[in-house]
Design an enzyme around this catalytic site. Sequence first.
Site, short mmCIF file in Angstrom:
data_model
loop_
_atom_site.label_atom_id
_atom_site.label_comp_id
_atom_site.label_asym_id
_atom_site.label_seq_id
_atom_site.Cartn_x
_atom_site.Cartn_y
_atom_site.Cartn_z
N GLY A 99 0.66 -1.28 -0.03
CA GLY A 99 0.16 -0.25 -0.12
C GLY A 99 0.73 1.32 0.10
O GLY A 99 2.10 1.23 0.07
N GLY A 101 2.62 3.56 1.65
CA GLY A 101 2.88 3.82 2.96
C GLY A 101 3.54 5.37 3.03
O GLY A 101 3.84 5.59 4.34
N ARG A 102 3.95 5.81 1.85
CA ARG A 102 4.57 7.16 2.17
C ARG A 102 3.89 7.81 0.86
O ARG A 102 4.52 8.83 0.47
CB ARG A 102 5.64 7.31 2.35
N ASP A 134 8.60 5.45 8.48
CA ASP A 134 8.06 6.69 8.86
C ASP A 134 7.18 7.46 7.89
O ASP A 134 6.60 8.45 8.26
CB ASP A 134 9.14 7.47 9.46
N GLY A 135 7.05 6.87 6.86
CA GLY A 135 6.21 7.60 5.83
C GLY A 135 6.78 8.86 5.22
O GLY A 135 6.02 9.85 4.44
N ARG A 192 3.90 13.96 -7.35
CA ARG A 192 3.97 13.12 -8.58
C ARG A 192 2.44 13.38 -9.05
O ARG A 192 1.39 13.76 -8.43
CB ARG A 192 4.09 11.79 -7.97
N ARG A 199 -1.90 -0.10 -9.35
CA ARG A 199 -0.46 -0.94 -9.73
C ARG A 199 -1.22 -2.27 -10.16
O ARG A 199 -2.28 -2.53 -9.69
CB ARG A 199 0.50 -0.85 -8.67
N ASP A 268 4.51 -4.50 -7.20
CA ASP A 268 3.74 -3.10 -6.64
C ASP A 268 4.33 -1.98 -7.36
O ASP A 268 3.91 -0.70 -7.14
CB ASP A 268 4.00 -3.04 -5.22
N ASP A 278 7.43 5.05 -9.63
CA ASP A 278 8.51 4.83 -8.46
C ASP A 278 9.84 4.69 -8.52
O ASP A 278 10.54 3.69 -8.87
CB ASP A 278 7.95 3.47 -7.62
P1 AMP Z 1 9.37 0.85 -2.66
O1 AMP Z 1 10.31 -0.20 -2.77
O2 AMP Z 1 9.65 2.31 -2.59
O3 AMP Z 1 8.38 0.65 -3.76
O4 AMP Z 1 8.58 0.38 -1.45
C1 AMP Z 1 8.09 -0.59 -1.25
C2 AMP Z 1 6.87 -0.38 -0.02
O5 AMP Z 1 7.39 0.05 1.07
C3 AMP Z 1 5.59 0.50 -0.69
O6 AMP Z 1 4.26 0.03 0.19
C4 AMP Z 1 6.05 1.80 0.18
O7 AMP Z 1 4.89 2.71 0.35
C5 AMP Z 1 6.76 1.41 1.42
N1 AMP Z 1 7.55 2.20 1.90
C6 AMP Z 1 8.92 2.56 1.43
N2 AMP Z 1 9.65 3.55 2.33
C7 AMP Z 1 8.69 3.58 3.19
C8 AMP Z 1 8.79 4.82 4.26
N3 AMP Z 1 9.59 5.39 4.32
N4 AMP Z 1 7.65 4.90 4.97
C9 AMP Z 1 6.56 4.12 4.60
N5 AMP Z 1 6.51 3.31 3.92
C10 AMP Z 1 7.49 3.09 3.11
MG MG Z 2 6.99 1.22 -4.58
#
Ligand code: AMP
Ligand code: MG
Length: 519
Positions: A99, A101-102, A134-135, A192, A199, A268, A278
């Site tokens: 989901g 997450g940030r 931390d988002g 963005r 996705r 994702d 991403d």
């Molecule tokens: P990514 O590898 O950037 O595509 O991230 C994979 C998942 O981790 C996604 O669900 C992101 O929203 C979550 N995510 C990555 N970094 C953070 C963060 N600093 N805080 C919260 N969620 C994160």
């Molecule tokens: Mg991602």
Amino acid sequence: MLKLQHTFTDILPADPSSENVPRQVLGAGYSYVEPKGMIAPSMIIYSQEMVEELSLDPAYCLSDEFCQIMAGNKLAEGSTPYAMCYGGHQFGNWAGQLGDGRAINLGECVTTLGSHQNLQLKGAGPTPYSRTADGLAVLRSSIREFLCSEAMYHLGVPTTRALALVLTGEEVWRDMMYDGNPSYEKGAVVCRVAPSFVRFGNFEILAARKDESLLKKTADYVLENYYPHLLNGENPYLALFKEVADKTCQMIVDWQRVGFVHGVMNTDNMSILGLTIDYGPYGWIDDYDPNWTPNTTDLPGKRYRFGNQPVITQWNLLKLANALYSIINDESALRDVIEQFRWQYNRMYQEMMKQKLGLYTTDDGDETLISDLEKLLVIHETDMTIFFRELAHVTSYSETDDCFEIIKPAFYIEDISKEYRIAFDTWFEKYLNRLKSERISQAERKVRMNGINPKYVLRNYMAQLAIDQADKGDYTILHELYEMLKQPYEEQVEFLQWYSKRPDWARKKIGCSMLSCSS
Ligand code: AMP
Ligand code: MG
């Protein structure tokens, strides 16, 4: 003023809980969540082209209100922010619910042309999908996302866009190389923009939970809003899958054309609109090397290496097919699409490579000509961008000796072995012969080749120079690169210093050749 509206949340069910704590969200496409708000936001840069496309008033973009909205401190009129629920396969394994997450979606901006563009803040605070994180986002990764998504757009590669990059005035705790050495870094938020951020993973999570009703609703939403021409066919869901495969195929061919390595092709991170999405530990090919990955997190198996991107795309499409299976109900048709993908990719790749070589007629030897060149390019480190750009200077009446001199600036090492030189001369003999059977003029070929072989790409070391300077509060290089990357196919003599091979200091430097998922 910025006015937003919503179609995703109007049509799909919301998480009934508004508690902003990490949890599993069932039976809902998203959760309402507000950006946390930042201490002292300041605008670093915004995209003038995006401002224009969104029909925003350029004067408004200079206002404090715009900066506050881009940081999540203020909501635009009509905005009811939310985070999406999706899952995904990460590095080949099912990871369950991930989901936004940030990422927090602000809503849709309707342009004067009537198109809907979703605005999404990345790094604006935690959501129910943040798990243990931390988002937030750091300045370095936000600069990389802002610059690269705009650069990809101007290169003609399907991509999400960036509207603005804001410094939050807050610090973020990060272990940049995952090596037990965390430190505080400057925080930032990127806004963005994309018609949709749905996705593959949005469907995968629903299939994993056997929530067929919401799966169907989500597919209907995507069809009605983004693929309406498929609605009246026999099996619109199958047609949707086929068209997603087609769009994704085009995107990957473009990645291979410009030398882009995504670095984290988890499901994702695959857009249902076939957009590059991403921007994390991505990288650009300097020396042509199909085995290269910029992502240190991926080093063990190099799953997401440059040359493996088409294979992984097919694997990801298979995961999407599995997810959509219950509403498509036609296994053999799904298999056909997946099987066809390989052929389709190969066809399109060959066609694209021919164009990089300036070949437009057909010849039985073309495939061999291309694969022979690919083999040569890896033997001695050869800069991909410079090689193809300089190749446009070769004419059908060039001598083989001249040809080698023309492409010589692309080699990273001076000392070229005799055998290699002979092998390249042999290749050039075939290439020159082949050029003789082409019908267009030399001038026309050069224009066409320069139209698809970029002169300027966002090499990793360039982004890193912009980041190092920005960390000190100076955004000169960031602005310069942004301007330059708007016209990647033009000569732009004022930027000639950036038309050069990766400098030696960048070969093994963190951020230039090595990046982790930490952002
Ligand atoms: P990514 O590898 O950037 O595509 O991230 C994979 C998942 O981790 C996604 O669900 C992101 O929203 C979550 N995510 C990555 N970094 C953070 C963060 N600093 N805080 C919260 N969620 C994160
Ligand atoms: Mg991602």
